[in-house]
Design a protein around this motif. Structure first.
Motif, PDB file in Angstrom:
ATOM      1  N   THR A  35       0.838  -1.210   0.000  1.00 46.43           N
ATOM      2  CA  THR A  35       0.000   0.000   0.000  1.00 46.43           C
ATOM      3  C   THR A  35       0.870   1.255   0.000  1.00 46.43           C
ATOM      4  O   THR A  35       0.523   2.248  -0.648  1.00 46.43           O
ATOM      5  CB  THR A  35      -0.950   0.023   1.211  1.00 46.43           C
ATOM      6  N   ASP A  36       2.006   1.226   0.713  1.00 49.93           N
ATOM      7  CA  ASP A  36       2.919   2.374   0.684  1.00 49.93           C
ATOM      8  C   ASP A  36       3.447   2.613  -0.727  1.00 49.93           C
ATOM      9  O   ASP A  36       3.543   3.754  -1.185  1.00 49.93           O
ATOM     10  CB  ASP A  36       4.093   2.166   1.647  1.00 49.93           C
ATOM     11  N   LYS A  38       1.974   1.794  -3.545  1.00 45.81           N
ATOM     12  CA  LYS A  38       0.886   2.331  -4.370  1.00 45.81           C
ATOM     13  C   LYS A  38       0.682   3.820  -4.102  1.00 45.81           C
ATOM     14  O   LYS A  38       0.483   4.606  -5.029  1.00 45.81           O
ATOM     15  CB  LYS A  38      -0.411   1.563  -4.110  1.00 45.81           C
ATOM     16  N   ASN A  39       0.733   4.214  -2.829  1.00 52.50           N
ATOM     17  CA  ASN A  39       0.579   5.633  -2.496  1.00 52.50           C
ATOM     18  C   ASN A  39       1.719   6.456  -3.083  1.00 52.50           C
ATOM     19  O   ASN A  39       1.502   7.552  -3.614  1.00 52.50           O
ATOM     20  CB  ASN A  39       0.510   5.829  -0.984  1.00 52.50           C
ATOM     21  N   ASN A  40       2.935   5.939  -2.987  1.00 56.39           N
ATOM     22  CA  ASN A  40       4.084   6.650  -3.551  1.00 56.39           C
ATOM     23  C   ASN A  40       3.973   6.758  -5.068  1.00 56.39           C
ATOM     24  O   ASN A  40       4.346   7.773  -5.651  1.00 56.39           O
ATOM     25  CB  ASN A  40       5.390   5.956  -3.162  1.00 56.39           C
ATOM     26  N   GLN A  42       1.215   7.007  -6.760  1.00 58.94           N
ATOM     27  CA  GLN A  42       0.231   8.049  -7.057  1.00 58.94           C
ATOM     28  C   GLN A  42       0.851   9.438  -6.904  1.00 58.94           C
ATOM     29  O   GLN A  42       0.616  10.326  -7.721  1.00 58.94           O
ATOM     30  CB  GLN A  42      -0.987   7.903  -6.149  1.00 58.94           C
ATOM     31  N   VAL A  43       1.652   9.621  -5.865  1.00 57.74           N
ATOM     32  CA  VAL A  43       2.302  10.915  -5.654  1.00 57.74           C
ATOM     33  C   VAL A  43       3.270  11.208  -6.799  1.00 57.74           C
ATOM     34  O   VAL A  43       3.305  12.320  -7.337  1.00 57.74           O
ATOM     35  CB  VAL A  43       3.034  10.930  -4.290  1.00 57.74           C
TER      36      VAL A  43
END
Length: 193
Positions: A35-36, A38-40, A42-43
């Protein structure tokens, strides 16, 4: 030396359960890492799209007002050079219109204008006694410095906001102005040769 004997069993969970616990812990760590990532991603994709828009000259990209680059590239607004911006400033702290219009034109950023205003509004700090070293914008800190007088800080803020209205957000003010003033107050005096 004691060994596990049938008379004295150790109170442990079975080996299979302990192995499963380790597997579940590793699995939860992997899921968190996923999940980290995936978030990175997106950023990074957002940053890339913004960069591409800027490189293509598309001005529709959204830049937050607290972005460091936008703070230092803002330009003073055009003002009426004859009209005095703030009438309720006490006479002792009032800056004449010629000087007031000169300052932003010859400042490279809002923080530079702030340092020029500190010179004008706090002249007692820049004497040979170097009282400026005992002051900072908010006061306190490990050196237990004194806070600049609040009334003159408000006057300085009104002057700066007259020319740079984009700095009205307190977070932007804190990022663009306060560090420059504190740096200016603690900077060593230039020695004349």
């Amino acid at each position: 030396m004691t060994f596990d004997t049938p008379e004295r069993p150790l109170h442990r969970r079975p080996i299979q359960d302990r192995k499963l616990d380790g597997i579940f812990q590793r699995l939860s760590t992997l899921e968190k890492n996923q999940t980290d990532i995936k978030n990175n991603q997106q950023v990074i994709m957002t940053m890339l799209s913004t960069t591409i828009q800027l490189l293509q000259g598309n001005s529709t990209s959204t830049c937050s007002p607290t972005n460091q680059s936008s703070i230092y590239t803002c330009q003073p607004v055009n003002t009426n050079s004859e009209a005095y911006p703030i009438y309720d400033v006490p006479e002792i702290y009032r800056i004449n219109m010629i000087d007031l219009n000169y300052m932003p034109k010859h400042s490279n950023c809002p923080g530079h204008l702030a340092t020029k205003l500190v010179d004008r509004l706090f002249p007692e700090l820049f004497t040979t006694e170097q009282l400026r070293l005992q002051y900072s914008y908010h006061g306190g800190g490990k050196c237990n410095k004194s806070e600049l007088p609040h009334d003159r800080k408000c006057i300085m803020q009104r002057y700066i906001l007259h020319f740079y209205p984009s700095l009205s957000d307190p977070r932007v003010w804190k990022d663009a102005i306060v560090p420059r003033i504190n740096e200016y107050l603690r900077r060593p005096a230039k020695q004349s040769v």
